[in-house]
Design an enzyme around this catalytic site. Structure first.
Site, PDB file in Angstrom:
ATOM      1  N   LYS A   1       0.811  -1.215   0.000  1.00 26.15           N
ATOM      2  CA  LYS A   1       0.000   0.000   0.000  1.00 26.15           C
ATOM      3  C   LYS A   1       0.849   1.272   0.000  1.00 26.15           C
ATOM      4  O   LYS A   1       0.349   2.354  -0.305  1.00 26.15           O
ATOM      5  CB  LYS A   1      -0.973  -0.040   1.171  1.00 26.15           C
ATOM      6  CG  LYS A   1      -2.003  -1.140   0.964  1.00 26.15           C
ATOM      7  CD  LYS A   1      -3.028  -1.225   2.053  1.00 26.15           C
ATOM      8  CE  LYS A   1      -4.119  -2.215   1.693  1.00 26.15           C
ATOM      9  NZ  LYS A   1      -3.622  -3.621   1.542  1.00 26.15           N
TER      10      LYS A   1
HETATM   11  C1  LIG Z   1      -4.270  -4.612   0.680  1.00 28.95           C
HETATM   12  C2  LIG Z   1      -3.500  -5.860   0.463  1.00 28.95           C
HETATM   13  C3  LIG Z   1      -3.895  -6.804  -0.502  1.00 28.95           C
HETATM   14  C4  LIG Z   1      -5.150  -6.664  -1.334  1.00 28.95           C
HETATM   15  O1  LIG Z   1      -5.085  -5.644  -2.278  1.00 28.95           O
HETATM   16  P1  LIG Z   1      -6.439  -5.076  -2.941  1.00 28.95           P
HETATM   17  O2  LIG Z   1      -6.022  -3.934  -3.759  1.00 28.95           O
HETATM   18  O3  LIG Z   1      -7.301  -4.666  -1.766  1.00 28.95           O
HETATM   19  O4  LIG Z   1      -7.048  -6.188  -3.695  1.00 28.95           O
HETATM   20  C5  LIG Z   1      -3.112  -7.945  -0.667  1.00 28.95           C
HETATM   21  N1  LIG Z   1      -2.010  -8.161   0.095  1.00 28.95           N
HETATM   22  C6  LIG Z   1      -1.621  -7.281   1.031  1.00 28.95           C
HETATM   23  C7  LIG Z   1      -0.429  -7.597   1.861  1.00 28.95           C
HETATM   24  C8  LIG Z   1      -2.332  -6.105   1.246  1.00 28.95           C
HETATM   25  O5  LIG Z   1      -1.932  -5.245   2.189  1.00 28.95           O
END
Ligand SMILES: *Cc1c(COP(=O)(O)O)cnc(C)c1O
Length: 482
Positions: free
Chosen positions: A106
């Site tokens: 993120k």
């Molecule tokens: C947020 C997240 C996801 C999922 O991503 P999306 O964009 O919500 O589908 C997968 N793995 C990790 C470690 C995350 O933090």
């Protein structure tokens, strides 16, 4: 370029308005009226930052000064200058999205969003300070805090469930530095914290406040757009490594929760990048797998707590954007499906839409057992350490190749550092579990020889700055007092 809601095309905003507002007034998500023309071949020629600039300029043309914003967002903040390195592992290529300031994927989006939001505020002539409110189950909160810290004109307040995040995640948040940050624990679970935040937004609507409220969650187009870049980056790396020629298609396997990451892959394809199949990988919460297989989205099921917690989710918000795009921007249809999801917890898409999904996406899931097995197998065979989310995507990629025989190159998106989930990774590769998460990190480092990322290694000695705990009914007065 005009943006409108996925649920109605009568009202428009420009791209700056879409970033500033986040969610459309009718509850829909903002999307551009049409995909802009884009010189994808030229885009592939630059470094990662110029790719990001080109892509953001295409998707958010009303945000001025993008080269400078991109530079500010990313320079010196990631472990490597190329932000998201790729690593060949066995027959696949792993795209490491976790080299940012908090070791979470993120970071890619939440480093950029504050810059976009500040610029959007200027474009829209909004003068008030912005207060970002976020409820977090762990990763988003920290990445948002780090992205927004000391950004002029913005404050951020993060709520997390008391006792509901890992020890490392808590340490990451309560030690957060910055003059504009507030972190507070809420007695209750994640849903209580999230409902509390939603209630604050509702209670403050139409009220004259000193701040204008906004959120950092992934429904904002300003969070989605920066994620398109790493698909181009991965493609470029494969070109540079001589594994493909310009124009060859590449498949991507994506560990999916809210459907933001994988949707960015589809946007990359719409901008011209030769993306083959997009593999939607889920854990035991396999709502999306069932949806892609059957055309029926059914959230009426219990939520399982798994060892890939960032994918423990039953309503994937960004799927709405896919329905919009694949239905030929049929906002009436999207509005109807979303209203059914809201009232009945289930909807089915028309046949043509199901066929369009089948042509682009393939889906499967891996439970915790298969996830552990995969972490061990990838470690034993390739000496590569992957976190549980990445392992889910790896497993699904393997099954896809076995079942289809597709020989196009496969990129597996890696969304977290293994050190964010030390207990799961250690036990998968047969390590001892005694001690706390910090002890486990050290043991994992000793066993694997892979260094702990600096931001995690230095957490232990940092002073705690945010130790408050409040009841869920105290959240509104808490925010009004900021
Ligand atoms: C947020 C997240 C996801 C999922 O991503 P999306 O964009 O919500 O589908 C997968 N793995 C990790 C470690 C995350 O933090």
């Amino acid at each position: 370029m005009r943006y409108h809601s996925t649920r109605n095309d009568a009202d428009f905003v420009n791209s700056a308005g879409a970033v500033l507002e986040g969610l459309a007034p009718d509850g829909g998500l903002y999307m551009p009226e049409e995909v802009p023309a884009f010189d994808w071949k030229k885009c592939l020629k630059g470094d990662t930052l110029s790719m990001a600039t080109a892509i953001l300029s295409a998707l958010l043309p009303d945000i001025p000064n993008l080269p400078e914003l991109v530079r500010r967002a990313y320079t010196g903040k990631f472990e490597t200058d190329d932000l998201t390195p790729t690593v060949p592992v066995g027959n696949f290529t792993v795209l490491e999205l976790f080299r940012g300031p908090t070791s979470a994927f993120k970071d890619v989006a939440l480093s950029m969003l504050p810059q976009l939001l500040t610029a959007a505020r200027d474009v829209c002539g909004q003068e008030k300070e912005i207060l970002i409110l976020t409820a977090t189950s762990g990763d988003t909160g920290k990445a948002a805090l780090e992205g927004f810290r000391d950004v002029p004109g913005i404050r951020i307040c993060v709520f997390y469930p008391d006792g509901g995040v890992s020890k490392v995640q808590r340490a990451q948040m309560v030690t957060q530095e910055g003059g504009n940050v507030t972190v507070c624990a809420v007695r209750g679970n994640f849903d209580d914290a999230q409902t509390g935040v939603k209630n604050i937004f509702a209670a403050c609507r139409g009220r004259e406040l000193k701040y204008s409220l906004s959120s950092a969650n992934s429904i904002n187009i300003g969070r989605l757009a920066p994620q398109v870049t790493y698909y181009f980056k991965a493609y470029r790396d494969l070109l540079d490594a001589g594994k493909i020629r310009l124009g060859d298609e590449v498949n991507f396997s994506v560990p999916t929760g809210n459907f933001g990451d994988i949707l960015a892959g589809y946007l990359a394809k719409l901008l011209g990048l030769p993306v083959g199949m997009l593999l939607c990988a889920s854990n035991a919460n396999k709502v999306l797998t069932d949806f892609i297989h059957t055309g029926t989205y059914d959230r009426r099921r219990p939520l399982h707590k798994t060892d890939s917690p960032s994918m423990d989710i039953l309503v994937s918000s960004n799927l709405e954007r896919l329905l919009y795009l694949l239905s030929g921007c049929d906002t009436a249809l999207v509005a109807e499906l979303m209203s059914r999801l809201n009232s009945q917890g289930v909807y089915s898409v028309p046949n043509e839409l199901k066929e369009a999904i089948d042509a682009l996406f393939w889906a499967d899931y891996a439970g915790d057992e298969a996830t552990y097995e995969t972490i061990r197998q990838v470690w034993d065979q390739h000496h590569y350490l992957c976190d549980p989310h990445t392992a889910v995507a790896w497993k699904v990629a393997e099954r896809y190749v076995n079942q289809t025989g597709d020989t196009r190159p496969m990129v597996v998106l890696s969304t977290a550092s293994p050190y964010k989930f030390p207990a799961a990774v250690l036990s998968a590769i047969g390590g001892e579990l005694d001690g706390d998460e910090f002890d486990q990190m050290e043991r994992l480092e000793a066993v694997s020889g892979v260094p702990v990322p600096r931001n995690l290694a230095t957490l232990r000695g940092k002073p705690e700055r945010h130790t408050g705990v409040i009841g869920k009914d105290e959240m509104l007065p808490f925010v009004l007092g900021l």
